[in-house]
Design a protein around this motif. Sequence first.
Motif, short mmCIF file in Angstrom:
data_model
loop_
_atom_site.label_atom_id
_atom_site.label_comp_id
_atom_site.label_asym_id
_atom_site.label_seq_id
_atom_site.Cartn_x
_atom_site.Cartn_y
_atom_site.Cartn_z
N SER A 2 7.71 -7.92 4.46
CA SER A 2 7.49 -6.57 4.98
C SER A 2 7.90 -5.52 3.96
N ALA A 3 7.19 -4.41 3.93
CA ALA A 3 7.53 -3.30 3.03
C ALA A 3 6.92 -2.02 3.58
N LEU A 4 7.55 -0.90 3.26
CA LEU A 4 6.99 0.39 3.60
C LEU A 4 5.88 0.74 2.60
N ALA A 5 4.75 1.19 3.12
CA ALA A 5 3.62 1.55 2.27
C ALA A 5 3.12 2.95 2.65
N TRP A 6 2.75 3.70 1.65
CA TRP A 6 2.23 5.05 1.81
C TRP A 6 0.72 4.98 1.98
N PHE A 7 0.21 5.51 3.09
CA PHE A 7 -1.23 5.56 3.34
C PHE A 7 -1.77 6.81 2.68
N ASN A 8 -2.59 6.63 1.63
CA ASN A 8 -3.04 7.75 0.82
C ASN A 8 -4.56 7.81 0.81
N MET A 9 -5.11 8.87 1.41
CA MET A 9 -6.56 9.04 1.47
C MET A 9 -7.13 9.69 0.22
N GLY A 10 -6.26 10.04 -0.75
CA GLY A 10 -6.72 10.68 -1.97
C GLY A 10 -6.82 9.76 -3.16
N MET A 11 -6.49 8.46 -2.97
CA MET A 11 -6.62 7.48 -4.04
C MET A 11 -7.40 6.28 -3.53
N SER A 12 -7.91 5.49 -4.45
CA SER A 12 -8.74 4.36 -4.04
C SER A 12 -8.23 3.02 -4.53
N THR A 13 -7.09 2.99 -5.20
CA THR A 13 -6.58 1.76 -5.78
C THR A 13 -5.21 1.42 -5.21
N PRO A 14 -4.99 0.20 -4.71
CA PRO A 14 -3.66 -0.16 -4.23
C PRO A 14 -2.65 -0.15 -5.39
N VAL A 15 -1.44 0.30 -5.10
CA VAL A 15 -0.37 0.35 -6.08
C VAL A 15 0.84 -0.37 -5.50
N LEU A 16 1.44 -1.25 -6.28
CA LEU A 16 2.65 -1.97 -5.87
C LEU A 16 3.75 -1.73 -6.88
N THR A 17 4.99 -1.72 -6.42
CA THR A 17 6.09 -1.73 -7.38
C THR A 17 6.01 -3.01 -8.19
N LYS A 18 6.61 -3.00 -9.37
CA LYS A 18 6.57 -4.19 -10.22
C LYS A 18 7.16 -5.40 -9.53
N LEU A 19 8.25 -5.20 -8.78
CA LEU A 19 8.89 -6.31 -8.09
C LEU A 19 7.97 -6.91 -7.04
N LEU A 20 7.38 -6.06 -6.20
CA LEU A 20 6.49 -6.56 -5.16
C LEU A 20 5.25 -7.21 -5.77
N TYR A 21 4.74 -6.64 -6.85
CA TYR A 21 3.58 -7.18 -7.56
C TYR A 21 3.84 -8.64 -7.97
N ARG A 22 5.04 -8.89 -8.48
CA ARG A 22 5.39 -10.26 -8.89
C ARG A 22 5.65 -11.15 -7.69
N GLU A 23 6.33 -10.63 -6.68
CA GLU A 23 6.62 -11.44 -5.50
C GLU A 23 5.35 -11.94 -4.83
N LEU A 24 4.33 -11.12 -4.84
CA LEU A 24 3.08 -11.49 -4.17
C LEU A 24 2.16 -12.31 -5.07
N GLY A 25 2.60 -12.59 -6.30
CA GLY A 25 1.81 -13.41 -7.20
C GLY A 25 0.59 -12.73 -7.76
N VAL A 26 0.50 -11.40 -7.61
CA VAL A 26 -0.67 -10.69 -8.13
C VAL A 26 -0.70 -10.79 -9.65
N ASP A 27 0.49 -10.87 -10.28
CA ASP A 27 0.54 -11.01 -11.74
C ASP A 27 -0.01 -12.35 -12.20
N ARG A 28 -0.14 -13.32 -11.29
CA ARG A 28 -0.68 -14.64 -11.62
C ARG A 28 -2.09 -14.82 -11.07
N GLY A 29 -2.69 -13.72 -10.65
CA GLY A 29 -4.08 -13.77 -10.20
C GLY A 29 -4.28 -13.94 -8.71
N ALA A 30 -3.19 -13.99 -7.94
CA ALA A 30 -3.34 -14.13 -6.48
C ALA A 30 -3.87 -12.83 -5.89
N PRO A 31 -4.76 -12.91 -4.92
CA PRO A 31 -5.26 -11.68 -4.29
C PRO A 31 -4.14 -11.01 -3.48
#
Length: 409
Positions: free
Chosen positions: A57-86
């Motif tokens: 679980s994490a707090l996320a900002w719902f932003n209607m002015g951007m079109s690309t998801p953004v993650l902190t570096k820590l969460l990005y690694r935890e979710l395996g996105v750095d290794r190609g995981a969706p």
Amino acid sequence: MRMIFATLFACFSLEVSVSAAPDKKLSAPKESVQFILDSNRILLDVVFTTPDGHERSALAWFNMGMSTPVLTKLLYRELGVDRGAPLRLAIGERRLEARAEKVIDGDGGVGVPTFAHLFAPRRVEAMLPAQMLTDYVVRIDYGRRRLALNAPGGKRPEGLPVPILLNRDTGIVAVEAEVDSDSRALAIDAGSGYSWMRGDVARDLLTRRPDWRRVHGAVGAANANMVDFAFEKEGDVLRIPSVRIGDLQFRQVGFLGTAPVLGSFAEGLFGDLFWDNWRKAAPAPVIGWLGGNALRDYELTIDYPNRMSYWRRQRAPDPTELNQPPITLVRQGDRYLIGGVAQTRTKPQALLDIEIGDELLAIDGVAARGASKDDVFAALHGAPGERKRLTLDRRGARVEADVAVESFE
């Protein structure tokens, strides 16, 4: 400077391909989800899925002015996105997914907002763009602080219908609006705490309408970004008596007319860099956007598949929202500094005990350092003429300033 430009260009939209998870059929969710309103911005409790199937679980900002998801570096690694995981996540019962190459790693940098600057002391770890939700009918109930994602084709939402323009690639929506008898396009951006407008458009309106209420320098909710840069400190907050979209009319809605990012000379040579770039992602040549200060009075439903919005008023606008001492604040870490003195058309108040660069330590004894922006705004807010005792730090010396609240109604 890096943080300043990160915030300035936080609404730049980059193309991204996201979709509902393919194994989940669109159906009616059991209930909506609660959200937090932080400086008029929407924060959602989102459940992310790790590569091993665990929930995070994490707090996320719902932003209607951007079109690309953004993650902190820590969460990005935890979710395996750095290794190609969706990127896999759930908002309530709705499951969404984005390809790894379409997710930004790390908050901060050109085009990427810095979460700590905007939301501390709350820990926000992700930014979710509206583009992830364009298969749905999105209902934002500001009064009850609830958000629902419904499948298209159900019962017609409540409220006045207003057609929307949609850039399907970015998810940004806009409406045709009548502003001072002129037809203009405005984006709808629940990700912004305040409504913004191109500075050149705002200055033209103020020249044409000298009777309109205005203040030079952002105060209150219009000061929500708190960066040490001219666009907010030297912008013009104006109240437009009537903004009409379809059969819906906003009265005395506040906008921040932004000052030139690099100064008037550079704007004359190169144009308005911020707006000329940001509006490339919009579905029309917009002059600005309606932000949280205008939207929070409504239950707003965006039917993306059918290009329609619905507006149900829940409360009357608050004309006193900006009433405070005429100071513009700059945030640096957990500190609040005096960034400028706002000026109205009335005789300016003598602020001999305040200097640019002073740190605001307390308001009437309420500590400012480490406090949220909403708490600072609440402490500064008051009735016109009410005195506020500001405790300041000036180069290591403590200074007390007794300053009156001014009306920006």
